[in-house]
Scaffold this motif. Structure first.
Motif, PDB file in Angstrom:
ATOM      1  N   LEU A  55      -9.744 -37.003  31.857  1.00  0.00           N
ATOM      2  CA  LEU A  55      -8.608 -36.905  32.773  1.00  0.00           C
ATOM      3  C   LEU A  55      -7.779 -35.660  32.461  1.00  0.00           C
ATOM      4  N   LEU A  56      -7.444 -35.461  31.196  1.00  0.00           N
ATOM      5  CA  LEU A  56      -6.631 -34.314  30.810  1.00  0.00           C
ATOM      6  C   LEU A  56      -7.323 -33.001  31.148  1.00  0.00           C
ATOM      7  N   SER A  57      -8.637 -32.981  31.045  1.00  0.00           N
ATOM      8  CA  SER A  57      -9.401 -31.767  31.336  1.00  0.00           C
ATOM      9  C   SER A  57      -9.355 -31.400  32.811  1.00  0.00           C
ATOM     10  N   THR A  58      -9.044 -32.344  33.673  1.00  0.00           N
ATOM     11  CA  THR A  58      -8.999 -32.065  35.111  1.00  0.00           C
ATOM     12  C   THR A  58      -7.632 -31.593  35.586  1.00  0.00           C
ATOM     13  N   LEU A  59      -6.616 -31.691  34.741  1.00  0.00           N
ATOM     14  CA  LEU A  59      -5.276 -31.288  35.155  1.00  0.00           C
ATOM     15  C   LEU A  59      -5.219 -29.782  35.398  1.00  0.00           C
ATOM     16  N   LYS A  60      -4.451 -29.396  36.374  1.00  0.00           N
ATOM     17  CA  LYS A  60      -4.347 -27.984  36.758  1.00  0.00           C
ATOM     18  C   LYS A  60      -3.218 -27.270  36.013  1.00  0.00           C
ATOM     19  N   ILE A  61      -3.090 -27.584  34.731  1.00  0.00           N
ATOM     20  CA  ILE A  61      -2.114 -26.910  33.876  1.00  0.00           C
ATOM     21  C   ILE A  61      -2.850 -26.405  32.636  1.00  0.00           C
ATOM     22  N   PRO A  62      -2.353 -25.348  32.013  1.00  0.00           N
ATOM     23  CA  PRO A  62      -2.959 -24.911  30.754  1.00  0.00           C
ATOM     24  C   PRO A  62      -2.779 -26.005  29.694  1.00  0.00           C
ATOM     25  N   LEU A  63      -3.856 -26.431  29.089  1.00  0.00           N
ATOM     26  CA  LEU A  63      -3.826 -27.509  28.101  1.00  0.00           C
ATOM     27  C   LEU A  63      -4.861 -27.202  27.036  1.00  0.00           C
ATOM     28  N   ARG A  64      -4.451 -27.349  25.791  1.00  0.00           N
ATOM     29  CA  ARG A  64      -5.361 -27.100  24.666  1.00  0.00           C
ATOM     30  C   ARG A  64      -5.430 -28.341  23.800  1.00  0.00           C
ATOM     31  N   PHE A  65      -6.647 -28.801  23.538  1.00  0.00           N
ATOM     32  CA  PHE A  65      -6.844 -29.919  22.619  1.00  0.00           C
ATOM     33  C   PHE A  65      -6.731 -29.380  21.196  1.00  0.00           C
ATOM     34  N   LEU A  66      -5.999 -30.095  20.360  1.00  0.00           N
ATOM     35  CA  LEU A  66      -5.809 -29.704  18.964  1.00  0.00           C
ATOM     36  C   LEU A  66      -6.537 -30.680  18.061  1.00  0.00           C
ATOM     37  N   SER A  67      -7.111 -30.161  17.003  1.00  0.00           N
ATOM     38  CA  SER A  67      -7.768 -31.034  16.028  1.00  0.00           C
ATOM     39  C   SER A  67      -6.711 -31.658  15.122  1.00  0.00           C
ATOM     40  N   ASP A  68      -7.075 -32.773  14.499  1.00  0.00           N
ATOM     41  CA  ASP A  68      -6.171 -33.429  13.546  1.00  0.00           C
ATOM     42  C   ASP A  68      -5.762 -32.468  12.440  1.00  0.00           C
ATOM     43  N   SER A  69      -6.698 -31.636  11.991  1.00  0.00           N
ATOM     44  CA  SER A  69      -6.402 -30.731  10.885  1.00  0.00           C
ATOM     45  C   SER A  69      -5.395 -29.654  11.286  1.00  0.00           C
ATOM     46  N   ILE A  70      -5.468 -29.176  12.521  1.00  0.00           N
ATOM     47  CA  ILE A  70      -4.490 -28.180  12.985  1.00  0.00           C
ATOM     48  C   ILE A  70      -3.109 -28.804  13.049  1.00  0.00           C
ATOM     49  N   VAL A  71      -3.027 -30.006  13.588  1.00  0.00           N
ATOM     50  CA  VAL A  71      -1.732 -30.683  13.703  1.00  0.00           C
ATOM     51  C   VAL A  71      -1.161 -30.969  12.320  1.00  0.00           C
ATOM     52  N   ALA A  72      -2.010 -31.394  11.398  1.00  0.00           N
ATOM     53  CA  ALA A  72      -1.552 -31.660  10.033  1.00  0.00           C
ATOM     54  C   ALA A  72      -1.055 -30.378   9.372  1.00  0.00           C
ATOM     55  N   ALA A  73      -1.763 -29.272   9.595  1.00  0.00           N
ATOM     56  CA  ALA A  73      -1.356 -27.999   9.009  1.00  0.00           C
ATOM     57  C   ALA A  73      -0.018 -27.526   9.566  1.00  0.00           C
ATOM     58  N   LEU A  74       0.254 -27.877  10.818  1.00  0.00           N
ATOM     59  CA  LEU A  74       1.536 -27.525  11.423  1.00  0.00           C
ATOM     60  C   LEU A  74       2.658 -28.449  10.952  1.00  0.00           C
ATOM     61  N   GLY A  75       2.271 -29.526  10.265  1.00  0.00           N
ATOM     62  CA  GLY A  75       3.268 -30.485   9.777  1.00  0.00           C
ATOM     63  C   GLY A  75       3.862 -31.334  10.882  1.00  0.00           C
ATOM     64  N   LYS A  76       3.110 -31.528  11.974  1.00  0.00           N
ATOM     65  CA  LYS A  76       3.612 -32.248  13.130  1.00  0.00           C
ATOM     66  C   LYS A  76       3.042 -33.643  13.275  1.00  0.00           C
ATOM     67  N   ARG A  77       2.229 -34.051  12.354  1.00  0.00           N
ATOM     68  CA  ARG A  77       1.584 -35.350  12.474  1.00  0.00           C
ATOM     69  C   ARG A  77       2.557 -36.459  12.106  1.00  0.00           C
ATOM     70  N   GLU A  78       2.599 -37.490  12.935  1.00  0.00           N
ATOM     71  CA  GLU A  78       3.466 -38.634  12.665  1.00  0.00           C
ATOM     72  C   GLU A  78       2.770 -39.627  11.769  1.00  0.00           C
TER      73      GLU A  78
END
Length: 78
Positions: A55-78
């Protein structure tokens, strides 16, 4: 296994994506992790993860899937 998805959108598109997901309420729940960077967590189940990705892949907006490791490295993981 954690079935959550992490995505990045332009901050102006956060509300749009949230509204789309609210319309598909059984797929997942959106949490904003970083409003300024547009990083979102979508809580899915293992049964709904693939459908949510599709579903997200069909949206007509720029969207990037992030890996768990990228989110963890950014310190944004809850």
């Amino acid at each position: 296994m954690n079935a959550d998805l992490y995505v990045q959108v332009e901050p102006r598109n956060i509300n749009y994506l949230n509204r789309i997901m609210e319309g598909y309420e059984y797929l997942g729940m959106v949490t904003t992790l970083d409003r300024q960077a547009g990083i979102l967590r979508i809580r899915c189940t293992s049964d709904t993860r693939l459908e949510t990705q599709e579903l997200l892949s069909t949206l007509k907006i720029p969207l990037r899937f992030l890996s768990d490791s990228i989110v963890a490295a950014l310190g944004k993981r809850e």
